[in-house]
Design a protein around this motif. Sequence first.
Motif, PDB file in Angstrom:
ATOM      1  N   PHE A 133      -2.596  -0.617   1.560  1.00 62.90           N
ATOM      2  CA  PHE A 133      -1.260  -0.985   1.114  1.00 62.90           C
ATOM      3  C   PHE A 133      -1.172  -2.495   0.997  1.00 62.90           C
ATOM      4  O   PHE A 133      -1.301  -3.191   1.993  1.00 62.90           O
ATOM      5  CB  PHE A 133      -0.209  -0.511   2.123  1.00 62.90           C
ATOM      6  N   PHE A 168      -3.761  -0.439   9.893  1.00 65.95           N
ATOM      7  CA  PHE A 168      -2.881   0.529  10.562  1.00 65.95           C
ATOM      8  C   PHE A 168      -3.129   0.597  12.048  1.00 65.95           C
ATOM      9  O   PHE A 168      -2.238   0.683  12.858  1.00 65.95           O
ATOM     10  CB  PHE A 168      -3.098   1.925   9.980  1.00 65.95           C
ATOM     11  N   MET A 209      -1.541  -2.133  13.739  1.00 64.94           N
ATOM     12  CA  MET A 209      -0.134  -2.317  13.435  1.00 64.94           C
ATOM     13  C   MET A 209       0.732  -1.409  14.286  1.00 64.94           C
ATOM     14  O   MET A 209       1.855  -1.713  14.625  1.00 64.94           O
ATOM     15  CB  MET A 209       0.087  -1.981  11.968  1.00 64.94           C
ATOM     16  N   LEU A 210       0.202  -0.245  14.622  1.00 60.78           N
ATOM     17  CA  LEU A 210       1.001   0.735  15.344  1.00 60.78           C
ATOM     18  C   LEU A 210       0.528   0.815  16.780  1.00 60.78           C
ATOM     19  O   LEU A 210      -0.510   0.306  17.151  1.00 60.78           O
ATOM     20  CB  LEU A 210       0.810   2.102  14.697  1.00 60.78           C
ATOM     21  N   GLY A 227       2.028  -0.088  -4.644  1.00 64.37           N
ATOM     22  CA  GLY A 227       3.325   0.590  -4.663  1.00 64.37           C
ATOM     23  C   GLY A 227       4.258   0.180  -3.559  1.00 64.37           C
ATOM     24  O   GLY A 227       5.455   0.425  -3.627  1.00 64.37           O
ATOM     25  N   HIS A 228       3.728  -0.415  -2.504  1.00 68.44           N
ATOM     26  CA  HIS A 228       4.594  -0.822  -1.403  1.00 68.44           C
ATOM     27  C   HIS A 228       4.648  -2.333  -1.255  1.00 68.44           C
ATOM     28  O   HIS A 228       4.995  -2.838  -0.197  1.00 68.44           O
ATOM     29  CB  HIS A 228       4.143  -0.186  -0.092  1.00 68.44           C
ATOM     30  N   MET A 271       6.542  -2.122  -7.925  1.00 69.42           N
ATOM     31  CA  MET A 271       7.973  -1.880  -7.981  1.00 69.42           C
ATOM     32  C   MET A 271       8.646  -3.088  -8.635  1.00 69.42           C
ATOM     33  O   MET A 271       8.180  -4.219  -8.521  1.00 69.42           O
ATOM     34  CB  MET A 271       8.521  -1.723  -6.569  1.00 69.42           C
ATOM     35  N   LEU A 329       0.956  -5.388   1.029  1.00 70.29           N
ATOM     36  CA  LEU A 329       2.340  -5.656   1.396  1.00 70.29           C
ATOM     37  C   LEU A 329       2.840  -6.929   0.726  1.00 70.29           C
ATOM     38  O   LEU A 329       3.988  -7.031   0.340  1.00 70.29           O
ATOM     39  CB  LEU A 329       2.472  -5.777   2.911  1.00 70.29           C
ATOM     40  N   LYS A 339       5.889  -5.897  -1.080  1.00 65.55           N
ATOM     41  CA  LYS A 339       7.224  -6.386  -0.741  1.00 65.55           C
ATOM     42  C   LYS A 339       7.504  -7.741  -1.364  1.00 65.55           C
ATOM     43  O   LYS A 339       8.591  -7.970  -1.860  1.00 65.55           O
ATOM     44  CB  LYS A 339       7.362  -6.506   0.783  1.00 65.55           C
ATOM     45  N   MET A 399       6.579  -8.348   5.618  1.00 68.07           N
ATOM     46  CA  MET A 399       7.745  -7.627   6.126  1.00 68.07           C
ATOM     47  C   MET A 399       8.770  -8.617   6.651  1.00 68.07           C
ATOM     48  O   MET A 399       9.973  -8.440   6.468  1.00 68.07           O
ATOM     49  CB  MET A 399       7.338  -6.688   7.257  1.00 68.07           C
ATOM     50  N   PRO A 430      -2.075  -4.342   5.625  1.00 68.08           N
ATOM     51  CA  PRO A 430      -1.942  -3.974   7.042  1.00 68.08           C
ATOM     52  C   PRO A 430      -3.161  -3.209   7.538  1.00 68.08           C
ATOM     53  O   PRO A 430      -3.755  -2.427   6.805  1.00 68.08           O
ATOM     54  CB  PRO A 430      -0.699  -3.083   7.052  1.00 68.08           C
TER      55      PRO A 430
END
Lengths: 537, 307
Positions: B29, B67, B70-71, B117-118, B148, B31, B120, B176, B65
Amino acid sequence: MHLSTIYHRLKDFVLGKDPDDNIASADGSYHGVKLDKNLDKNTKMLQAIFRDCDDIVYRPFRIAGKIKAELVFLDGLINIDFVDNYIIKPLMLESRMADIEIEDADDAFCYAKEAVISAASVREGDDMDGIVFNIMSGSTVIFIDDIASCVIVEVKGWEHRQVSDPATEPTVRGPKDAFTETLRINTMLVRRHIRDPKLKLKTYHIGRRSKTDVAVMYMESIVNLDVLDEVNKRIDGIDVDNVVGSALIEHLIEDDWISPFPQIQTTERPDKAAAALMEGKVCIVVDNTPFILLLPTTLNSFMQAPDDYYQRWLISSLIRFTRFIGTIVALLLPSLYIAMLSYHPEMIPTSLALSMAGGREGLPFPAFIEAFIMEGSLELLREAGMRLPGAMGQTIGVVGAIIIGQAAVGANIVSPAMVVVVALTAIANFAIPSYDLAISFRILRFILMILATTLGLYGIILIVMLIVSHLSVLKSFGIPYMAPWIPLNLRDLKDTLIRAPWVSMRTRESYMNLQDEQRMNANKIDGIMHREKGAKR
Amino acid sequence: MKKLWILGLILMLILTGCWDKVEIDKRAFVLGAAADVAPESNKNKGMEDIEGHNVNPFMLTLEIPVFRFMLGQNSGSNNAGSAGNQKPTWVYSSTGTSFFEIERQMATRSDRVLFFGHQKVLIIGEELAERYNLLDVLDFWARDPESMRGIKVLIADGSAKDIFSAQPQIAQSVSMFISDQLQQGAKTGRFIDTDLCDFLHKLGDGYSMLTGRISISEDKDIKIAGSGLIKDGKLAGWLGEQETRAAQFVMGQIKGGEIVVKDPKSKTGSLTFEIYSEHTQLKADFKDKKLASQSCFAVSKLVKSRL
């Protein structure tokens, strides 16, 4: 192949072929035979018919000490005390002391039929078909020598389950009785709700061998006569040797046997059946089945639960709304999960997408295999839970859901998000009030999942369009299945997504084309709606 | 023949459909992205000079990111100075002649499919914005089917790549952080929130416009304040915080913020008003058929006030 034979038989019937062509030759050694005057001959014939039926009881005796007679019944189906005290005793003993002089067989027959047997239903019969059928359904038959006729006394009395709680359709505030396996008890339960002679009951004996009682009930002054004709026609067209519960009747008379959707509603609640009758529906009661068929049916009626009508309308409307959302979730959630994860991650909000992707990090399977594993094991658990006896069934549900879900996540086989999806789907599926509809959605869910795997969201939309177009053309006994949405009728929408207050539901559903649509006296409603507050103390 | 038709119709339905199937965990992704002019050392590296033009003029930096970091266990503990491989995002850059080329080139250095697609934010370096028409720079994002239209576009005060070296304290990634911070714009009025859609509209129609300015301080703190003025598709100059606010007042775009005035009574104290809503009327003043000056009447209704 088997199904299609049935279908063609049904079609042949509609086209005018006589379904009774081959019924006589089936086992017709006694078909159409009349009784003989000679008692011994009659007994011999019965013994031949009931050869190797050890539960048939023959009781030879003499009326008034002289006229030979014989009593025949099927042990277990009759009330034996009654036969002892009110049939054999008066005929054997009291006849000797009777005021009436019994001279010959005619006297004895008359005496038996009209004078002494104090049963509610006493008939005369002379054809073997009827006699055998009566014996098999719990009557006692008295043959008298020299008379080519017999007395049939209805003394039905067998062990049966008592009326108990509805297991599949419980309510909080509604009545707690449910139908049982005995047809007469079931019709009685319905009659208790509607004390109107316009409630008609027509009985069929279906099944060449089983001769199962099937009763068609309807409100004569309300029902749509076209529907009623169609129901009678289709029931007449059934020619099977055994009726396997009401499901067989349901599947033989429904409109479209390929469709995954149930087209006839079943219920085990007398109040629901009575309410359906008052909506102009036709009820079919089948002996040995505690589930009554209600028709014609719309998709909407599957979404109505009895409790909707026992709670206040605002609460019911809210609950019904949740139910519709639950239905959509049960149908679409797993396939949407697959489609979005595999094809359309841009449709998931960024932070959710990141956490889902994080949860899937390092998993060996793509999303669709993961989904099929989990949905498959859910179906497995459900099936296993049904087989196991009561308490264990619940345990396996909990064990399955929690342990397997947790373990699968821990073992890095599925992602935590998938467990949430499966759990939500399973719960949402139970929110559908009708079991019949819920299981049909289970099939559709898997079809949707396959299409989501291969075609993404586009596939889901394709299938949903297919389902909607199928539902739009589907009819149940001439009534559109999607009514009142398709065709749209605003007035009838009062009892769909919401459950409007009773005062606004003055008329019955118009799509049913009923004879009498009035449900409430419109003149008196104003008084209910504009009640003066605190006028009377 | 009829059956063939039906078969054809069914095939038409089934053979179409979505073709870009990539599992979510196999995607990278993107960002945030930063577009810069490539540093001198990178120019002409590895590429033949094409007709004397400057080759490899652009540099693209992506923030992706990770993942796993990140989580979970270390959320909220992305402190500066923690182990290098514990960073929740992966930032890497490459140079090329066009952004599309760079993107494809970057795919050779990633084990996952780059996914826009994501996205920002898109940060454009100052030098790039001054030298190239932004419409050309944004062309890649305008044409990419995944991107987008709501991508926030900002201009960096200096190099755009450096922005990603910031270490936000709470947010999980710089992108973000920026995207969330821009949403607070309503409360300050000190910067301008523009997305890709605004850019394509205004620059495409030949208007000039204001866009947000982003800068990074010595101690790696991001600040979004002020704005960049874009004229003829290029960065023409900067506006400070107060100037930006004034400009927004004139344009009638202000949505919040505060106004501090001197207390007329006490002389020492001041009154702070919070802007609730405002209304702007623009009137043009013509003199000798020429636009002499623009008089603006910014009428602000100030509702809430605190001392």
